[in-house]
Scaffold this motif. Structure first.
Motif, mmCIF file in Angstrom:
data_model
loop_
_atom_site.group_PDB
_atom_site.id
_atom_site.type_symbol
_atom_site.label_atom_id
_atom_site.label_comp_id
_atom_site.label_asym_id
_atom_site.label_seq_id
_atom_site.Cartn_x
_atom_site.Cartn_y
_atom_site.Cartn_z
ATOM 1 N N THR A 121 -0.461 11.943 2.135
ATOM 2 C CA THR A 121 -1.546 12.500 2.866
ATOM 3 C C THR A 121 -1.192 14.060 3.046
ATOM 4 N N ASP B 298 0.829 -1.075 -0.034
ATOM 5 C CA ASP B 298 -0.103 0.036 0.061
ATOM 6 C C ASP B 298 0.791 1.065 -0.031
ATOM 7 N N TRP B 299 0.563 2.091 -0.981
ATOM 8 C CA TRP B 299 1.208 3.578 -0.930
ATOM 9 C C TRP B 299 0.440 4.732 -0.614
ATOM 10 N N GLU B 300 0.720 5.520 0.020
ATOM 11 C CA GLU B 300 -0.098 7.006 0.266
ATOM 12 C C GLU B 300 0.822 7.924 0.478
ATOM 13 N N ALA C 93 1.719 10.562 -7.861
ATOM 14 C CA ALA C 93 1.260 9.166 -8.023
ATOM 15 C C ALA C 93 1.128 8.759 -9.177
#
Length: 173
Positions: free
Chosen positions: A83, A79-81, A110
């Motif tokens: 914020t 998982d990549w994020e 992204a």
């Protein structure tokens, strides 16, 4: 603007629209030229593929069935994020337009993040294992009864020659 559930949902929807539009408008990333793009919705994918794939031959008489050696390689999804914080005063003062270019830039980042992942695979290919337990770039990959090399050890500055014309590409994304 009053901060309540409805307004927060509207802000989320508006910023998501900005993100999605910028993501779609980002220039086509190069990783798609060297990697097979395989959709995945699970925790991991067990990629099965065939070594020593048979060539074509003239069909005379009965079919000649060739036994194939199968291999698999499990790739665990990550998982990549990214914020950012939206300040309360910016919401209350209706200054959310300040976030539009920031969210658009995040979307561009992204869209090109897979480029970095594939570049890292290439860069670390001399030290990272592939499906056969060898380094990705190595001098003695087992193939059939022999070996194959995709590394010219001692060649000086690394450079890469990849056959990307076929359906099966050198990397998987």
């Amino acid at each position: 603007m009053i901060i309540n559930q409805e307004n927060l949902a509207n802000i989320y929807t508006a910023l998501s629209a900005v993100f999605n539009a910028a993501f779609q408008a980002a220039p086509d990333p190069w990783y798609k030229r060297v990697a097979m793009v395989v959709p995945s919705t699970g925790r991991s994918i067990d990629y099965k593929f065939i070594l020593d794939f048979p060539g074509m031959r003239e069909w005379i008489g009965d079919r000649v069935i060739k036994s194939l050696e199968g291999k698999s390689w499990e790739v665990v999804n990550k998982d990549w994020e990214a914020t950012i914080e939206v300040f309360r005063n910016d919401i209350e003062d209706d200054q959310l337009g300040l976030y539009t270019p920031i969210v658009a830039a995040m979307a561009e980042e992204a869209a090109h993040h897979p480029n970095q992942l594939i570049a890292d695979l290439i860069k670390n290919g001399g030290a990272a294992q592939c499906y056969d337990g060898q380094y990705f770039f190595d001098t003695d990959h087992p193939v059939g009864d022999g070996t194959a090399s995709n590394l010219d050890a001692g060649a000086g500055t690394p450079w890469y020659l990849l056959d990307v014309r076929r359906a099966i590409k050198p990397f998987i994304f």
